[in-house]
Design an enzyme around this catalytic site. Structure first.
Site, PDB file in Angstrom:
ATOM      1  N   HIS A 125      -3.119   1.785   7.024  1.00  0.00           N
ATOM      2  CA  HIS A 125      -4.422   2.112   7.605  1.00  0.00           C
ATOM      3  C   HIS A 125      -4.997   0.961   8.434  1.00  0.00           C
ATOM      4  O   HIS A 125      -5.856   1.187   9.287  1.00  0.00           O
ATOM      5  CB  HIS A 125      -5.408   2.543   6.512  1.00  0.00           C
ATOM      6  CG  HIS A 125      -5.896   1.438   5.632  1.00  0.00           C
ATOM      7  ND1 HIS A 125      -5.243   1.071   4.477  1.00  0.00           N
ATOM      8  CD2 HIS A 125      -6.969   0.615   5.723  1.00  0.00           C
ATOM      9  CE1 HIS A 125      -5.896   0.080   3.898  1.00  0.00           C
ATOM     10  NE2 HIS A 125      -6.953  -0.214   4.630  1.00  0.00           N
ATOM     11  N   LYS A 135      -7.240   0.922  12.449  1.00  0.00           N
ATOM     12  CA  LYS A 135      -8.580   0.391  12.700  1.00  0.00           C
ATOM     13  C   LYS A 135      -8.762   0.127  14.190  1.00  0.00           C
ATOM     14  O   LYS A 135      -7.865  -0.368  14.863  1.00  0.00           O
ATOM     15  CB  LYS A 135      -8.797  -0.895  11.891  1.00  0.00           C
ATOM     16  CG  LYS A 135      -8.880  -0.653  10.385  1.00  0.00           C
ATOM     17  CD  LYS A 135      -9.072  -1.963   9.643  1.00  0.00           C
ATOM     18  CE  LYS A 135      -9.174  -1.731   8.134  1.00  0.00           C
ATOM     19  NZ  LYS A 135     -10.415  -1.046   7.750  1.00  0.00           N
ATOM     20  N   LYS A 145       1.689   3.286   1.365  1.00  0.00           N
ATOM     21  CA  LYS A 145       2.260   2.063   0.817  1.00  0.00           C
ATOM     22  C   LYS A 145       2.030   2.055  -0.695  1.00  0.00           C
ATOM     23  O   LYS A 145       1.125   2.770  -1.178  1.00  0.00           O
ATOM     24  CB  LYS A 145       1.635   0.847   1.485  1.00  0.00           C
ATOM     25  CG  LYS A 145       0.220   0.508   0.992  1.00  0.00           C
ATOM     26  CD  LYS A 145      -0.232  -0.813   1.533  1.00  0.00           C
ATOM     27  CE  LYS A 145      -1.560  -1.225   0.948  1.00  0.00           C
ATOM     28  NZ  LYS A 145      -1.525  -1.680  -0.438  1.00  0.00           N
ATOM     29  N   ARG A 188      -1.327  18.013 -10.852  1.00  0.00           N
ATOM     30  CA  ARG A 188      -1.003  18.685 -12.124  1.00  0.00           C
ATOM     31  C   ARG A 188      -2.216  19.373 -12.741  1.00  0.00           C
ATOM     32  O   ARG A 188      -2.071  20.270 -13.571  1.00  0.00           O
ATOM     33  CB  ARG A 188      -0.436  17.667 -13.108  1.00  0.00           C
ATOM     34  CG  ARG A 188       0.971  17.198 -12.760  1.00  0.00           C
ATOM     35  CD  ARG A 188       1.494  16.211 -13.778  1.00  0.00           C
ATOM     36  NE  ARG A 188       0.686  14.993 -13.805  1.00  0.00           N
ATOM     37  CZ  ARG A 188       0.929  13.971 -14.629  1.00  0.00           C
ATOM     38  NH1 ARG A 188       1.909  14.035 -15.486  1.00  0.00           N
ATOM     39  NH2 ARG A 188       0.153  12.895 -14.582  1.00  0.00           N
ATOM     40  N   LYS A 212      -8.924 -11.705  -3.821  1.00  0.00           N
ATOM     41  CA  LYS A 212     -10.040 -11.031  -4.481  1.00  0.00           C
ATOM     42  C   LYS A 212     -11.043 -12.075  -4.981  1.00  0.00           C
ATOM     43  O   LYS A 212     -10.696 -13.225  -5.228  1.00  0.00           O
ATOM     44  CB  LYS A 212      -9.538 -10.215  -5.675  1.00  0.00           C
ATOM     45  CG  LYS A 212      -8.539  -9.123  -5.332  1.00  0.00           C
ATOM     46  CD  LYS A 212      -9.221  -7.919  -4.729  1.00  0.00           C
ATOM     47  CE  LYS A 212      -8.269  -6.737  -4.628  1.00  0.00           C
ATOM     48  NZ  LYS A 212      -8.915  -5.570  -3.993  1.00  0.00           N
ATOM     49  N   ASP A 260       0.406  -6.588  -2.058  1.00  0.00           N
ATOM     50  CA  ASP A 260      -0.607  -5.584  -1.743  1.00  0.00           C
ATOM     51  C   ASP A 260      -1.175  -5.732  -0.340  1.00  0.00           C
ATOM     52  O   ASP A 260      -1.558  -4.747   0.282  1.00  0.00           O
ATOM     53  CB  ASP A 260      -1.745  -5.677  -2.768  1.00  0.00           C
ATOM     54  CG  ASP A 260      -2.718  -4.516  -2.655  1.00  0.00           C
ATOM     55  OD1 ASP A 260      -2.264  -3.356  -2.676  1.00  0.00           O
ATOM     56  OD2 ASP A 260      -3.931  -4.761  -2.543  1.00  0.00           O
ATOM     57  N   HIS A 288      -0.052  -5.008   5.379  1.00  0.00           N
ATOM     58  CA  HIS A 288      -1.183  -5.032   6.310  1.00  0.00           C
ATOM     59  C   HIS A 288      -1.174  -6.260   7.227  1.00  0.00           C
ATOM     60  O   HIS A 288      -1.236  -6.146   8.450  1.00  0.00           O
ATOM     61  CB  HIS A 288      -2.511  -5.015   5.552  1.00  0.00           C
ATOM     62  CG  HIS A 288      -2.736  -3.784   4.739  1.00  0.00           C
ATOM     63  ND1 HIS A 288      -2.353  -2.531   5.151  1.00  0.00           N
ATOM     64  CD2 HIS A 288      -3.322  -3.617   3.519  1.00  0.00           C
ATOM     65  CE1 HIS A 288      -2.690  -1.647   4.229  1.00  0.00           C
ATOM     66  NE2 HIS A 288      -3.272  -2.285   3.239  1.00  0.00           N
TER      67      HIS A 288
END
Length: 494
Positions: free
Chosen positions: A192, A196, A162, A59, A344, A249, A254
């Site tokens: 992704h 790898k 994703k 935008r 995390k 996530d 993954h």
């Protein structure tokens, strides 16, 4: 049928066909950090035809030259393991164009069509680097404008980032919405992790060597651990992460895709459909937890300080750590637990797969010979930060007496080949342009992985957690250790 990458040793020596890449969300973070540096690197290695074109959209009102300058700065900042060549950039930038506009405005698609006609491009790869809520409306507009329909002898393909839905019902609805416009064979759902080098090498390691495949089953494998740990927090992405969490996530996409690659049956041929068929079959073989099993086999965690991150609700119940125990119900893996965790603010940044083998059937060396400790045989596949494979076994320590100690045989990509490996996005972009979907996720695979985690999501949505429940710099909540202890196992913490 597209040539399979694993069967072709010169896969990355091939150039892509004449085509244009249209990036929706081209002024966003993914485009700046990953897509544009990868496309520049492909041009650097002469993988792109001289007539290639990249058409960016967002935008933000920009001219072509202003867009080129913004991408110049981004590529120079985020290019990995490669020199930045100003002369090459000048040549590369001539093929960069920009069409501003709102994704819901039908006039935008007419302007993009006009630019593609002006450039003489018939083959088009559309990259949806936007908020997931725009996927459906954007594809609908591509269909209504005619952009999704390729001229005779040409192709139109769509790459979707994703997450592919927020849960199983939304994933099914999204797939139906996309398929009203684009057939499945032209939809490339990008993960992704599958691009790898080390993840791809799992297939070569398993199916290209006669010494490992015979022991790749329940008779010899005790259990499998898959870890994706980050030492950092949400790094300014609190508003997004609050809606996702570690289970959605990382594990749903993954890590379950990595699991399917580790545990799949050998495909009859290394062709896209054959490889994806086996990965899909494996995902459908994972036992779906009953509601009463979830508290025993799934652990949620949240690090202290997450609720103080910018954009995060002070009472957020979001999981920044998730761990689960899965079982694959087939003849190869019956009874073998697969432990998967991601989080995390953990002790270190690492992503790896640890396959622990059973002890020798008769232990002739007692604990005194082994220093009083248990050292199981391990095969460790390191995905990041350093890509490689290690095999750990016991050996006699020099000196008198029979005293054993663990040793490792290590293979490291960087030192073994002495050359730069392509990034995951470089690999996957080339594959999409060439029409090779081997490393992309198919609709049935997406829905199968959502079915695996859906009982956990349902259980967690109705539970009250005592968050935060782990300190930054640790390996997550104590309940994660308890989950493995129920099966007589412990986490392998690097």
């Amino acid at each position: 049928m597209a040539t399979n990458p694993f069967a072709d040793p010169l896969r990355f020596e091939r150039r892509v066909p004449e085509c244009a890449t249209v990036i929706f969300g081209a002024h966003g973070d993914l485009s700046k950090r990953k897509l544009m540096p990868s496309l520049y690197r492909l041009a650097y290695e002469r993988k792109l035809p001289s007539s290639f074109a990249i058409v960016g959209n967002s935008r933000t009102p920009l001219s072509d030259d202003a867009f080129r300058q913004a991408m110049h700065d981004a590529v120079k900042q985020f290019l990995e393991d490669s020199p930045f060549d100003e002369d090459l950039w000048t040549s590369f930038a001539r093929n960069l164009y920009y069409v501003p506009g709102d994704l819901k405005d039908r006039r935008l698609y007419s302007a993009i069509a006009a630019r593609l006609d002006q450039l003489g491009q018939k083959n088009v790869l559309f990259y949806l680097s936007t908020q997931p809520s725009f996927y459906g409306p954007l594809v609908d507009c591509l269909g209504a404008s005619g952009l999704a329909s390729a001229p005779e002898g040409a192709w139109r393909r769509i790459i979707i980032e994703k997450p592919f839905g927020h849960d199983l019902p939304s994933a099914i609805a999204l797939n139906e919405e996309i398929h009203r416009v684009v057939p499945e064979k032209e939809v490339y759902r990008i993960d992704h992790y599958l691009g790898k080098e080390t993840v791809q090498n799992i297939l070569a390691f398993r199916f290209g060597n006669g010494i490992f495949e015979p022991v790749w089953n329940r008779r010899y494998v005790n259990h499998v651990q898959i870890t994706a740990a980050e030492s950092i927090g949400v790094e300014g992405r609190g508003a997004y992460y609050q809606e996702a969490g570690a289970l959605r996530d990382m594990i749903q996409n993954h890590l379950l895709q990595v699991t399917s690659t580790i545990a799949m049956e050998p495909p009859a041929l290394f062709e896209p459909d054959a490889v994806r068929d086996e990965r899909a079959k494996l995902l459908r073989s994972i036992r779906i937890m009953h509601p009463e099993e979830v508290p025993m086999n799934a652990v949620a965690g949240q690090y202290r300080g997450f609720r103080q991150e910018p954009g995060v609700d002070p009472e957020s119940p979001t999981d920044t750590f998730a761990a689960a125990t899965f079982f694959v119900e087939n003849w190869r893996w019956a009874g073998v637990p697969f432990y998967i965790r991601s989080g995390k603010k953990l002790a270190k940044r690492t992503t790896d797969i640890a396959i622990q083998f059973n002890d020798a059937p008769h232990v002739m060396f007692n604990s005194n010979h082994r220093g009083g400790e248990t050292h199981p045989n391990l095969l460790i596949v390191r995905i990041q930060p350093e890509e490689g494979i290690s095999l750990r076994f016991l050996s006699k320590q020099p000196g008198s007496g029979m005293r054993l100690r663990p040793v490792s045989m290590d293979f490291n990509y960087g030192s073994s080949f002495g050359e730069r490996s392509p990034t995951a996005y470089e690999t996957l972009l080339v594959d999409a342009m060439q029409g090779d979907a081997t490393l992309y996720t198919r609709q049935d695979m997406v829905e199968a992985s959502w079915r695996v985690v859906q009982p956990i999501l349902d259980n967690w949505s109705g539970r009250k957690f005592d968050f935060p429940n782990y300190e930054p710099g640790t390996w997550g909540p104590a309940e994660s250790d308890t989950m493995l202890a129920r099966h007589g196992h412990v986490w392998r913490n690097s």
